[in-house]
Write a protein that holds these residues in place. Structure first.
Motif, mmCIF file in Angstrom:
data_model
loop_
_atom_site.group_PDB
_atom_site.id
_atom_site.type_symbol
_atom_site.label_atom_id
_atom_site.label_comp_id
_atom_site.label_asym_id
_atom_site.label_seq_id
_atom_site.Cartn_x
_atom_site.Cartn_y
_atom_site.Cartn_z
ATOM 1 N N ASP A 5 0.968 -1.065 -0.030
ATOM 2 C CA ASP A 5 -0.313 -0.100 0.085
ATOM 3 C C ASP A 5 0.922 1.189 0.008
ATOM 4 O O ASP A 5 1.731 1.521 0.924
ATOM 5 C CB ASP A 5 -0.956 -0.154 1.287
ATOM 6 C CG ASP A 5 -1.906 1.092 1.442
ATOM 7 O OD1 ASP A 5 -1.631 2.179 0.687
ATOM 8 O OD2 ASP A 5 -2.728 1.244 2.285
ATOM 9 N N PRO A 6 0.896 2.102 -1.318
ATOM 10 C CA PRO A 6 1.626 3.034 -1.083
ATOM 11 C C PRO A 6 1.393 4.118 -0.057
ATOM 12 O O PRO A 6 2.477 5.114 0.666
ATOM 13 C CB PRO A 6 1.457 3.857 -2.473
ATOM 14 C CG PRO A 6 0.733 2.740 -3.241
ATOM 15 C CD PRO A 6 0.174 1.774 -2.350
ATOM 16 N N LYS A 7 0.278 4.240 0.406
ATOM 17 C CA LYS A 7 0.004 5.255 1.753
ATOM 18 C C LYS A 7 0.733 4.662 2.889
ATOM 19 O O LYS A 7 1.310 5.584 3.568
ATOM 20 C CB LYS A 7 -1.401 5.244 1.818
ATOM 21 C CG LYS A 7 -1.909 6.256 3.102
ATOM 22 C CD LYS A 7 -3.183 7.074 2.896
ATOM 23 C CE LYS A 7 -3.178 7.879 4.003
ATOM 24 N NZ LYS A 7 -2.281 8.463 4.976
ATOM 25 N N LYS A 8 0.513 3.441 3.006
ATOM 26 C CA LYS A 8 1.274 3.055 4.295
ATOM 27 C C LYS A 8 2.773 2.966 4.307
ATOM 28 O O LYS A 8 3.430 3.506 5.131
ATOM 29 C CB LYS A 8 1.020 1.569 4.428
ATOM 30 C CG LYS A 8 -0.461 1.212 4.972
ATOM 31 C CD LYS A 8 -0.767 -0.330 5.167
ATOM 32 C CE LYS A 8 -1.999 -0.321 5.982
ATOM 33 N NZ LYS A 8 -2.555 -1.602 5.984
ATOM 34 N N VAL A 9 3.434 3.121 3.082
ATOM 35 C CA VAL A 9 4.811 3.154 2.660
ATOM 36 C C VAL A 9 5.075 4.546 3.193
ATOM 37 O O VAL A 9 6.282 4.931 3.879
ATOM 38 C CB VAL A 9 5.343 2.586 1.522
ATOM 39 C CG1 VAL A 9 6.556 3.175 1.208
ATOM 40 C CG2 VAL A 9 5.258 1.327 1.269
ATOM 41 N N ALA A 10 4.202 5.525 2.385
ATOM 42 C CA ALA A 10 4.616 7.059 2.843
ATOM 43 C C ALA A 10 4.489 7.321 4.391
ATOM 44 O O ALA A 10 5.308 8.206 4.650
ATOM 45 C CB ALA A 10 3.672 7.807 1.748
ATOM 46 N N ASP A 11 3.449 6.727 4.797
ATOM 47 C CA ASP A 11 3.348 7.057 6.522
ATOM 48 C C ASP A 11 4.559 6.481 7.268
ATOM 49 O O ASP A 11 5.039 7.110 8.022
ATOM 50 C CB ASP A 11 2.186 6.469 6.955
ATOM 51 C CG ASP A 11 0.782 7.319 6.354
ATOM 52 O OD1 ASP A 11 0.841 8.312 5.753
ATOM 53 O OD2 ASP A 11 -0.408 6.748 6.515
#
Length: 77
Positions: A5-11
């Motif tokens: 999940d790109p959002k989880k990676v960014a977070d």
């Protein structure tokens, strides 16, 4: 196969780049220096400042935040 999940990676990356900050409420008690001497030091005026290091995670910053008698330390957003 699990998708990333790109959002989880960014977070996660953002959390790893957090930096502690010291407000002008600092009274120079040096509790943070005693607890996290590899993160905090006292400047020439006797107030705490954050040293510029690559990674602040795992450096007992949370303990310094709790120990600060005037709540002058926090994590950057």
């Amino acid at each position: 196969m699990t998708q990333i999940d790109p959002k989880k990676v960014a977070d996660t990356v953002a959390a790893l780049k957090r930096k502690p900050i010291v407000s002008n409420a600092c009274i120079g008690c040096s509790a943070c220096v005693a607890i996290s001497g590899d993160v905090f030091e006292l400047n020439d005026d006797g107030y705490s400042i954050v040293m510029d290091i690559a990674d602040y995670e795992g450096k007992d910053v949370d303990d310094s935040i709790v120990a600060c008698p005037v709540s002058a330390i926090s994590w950057s957003k």
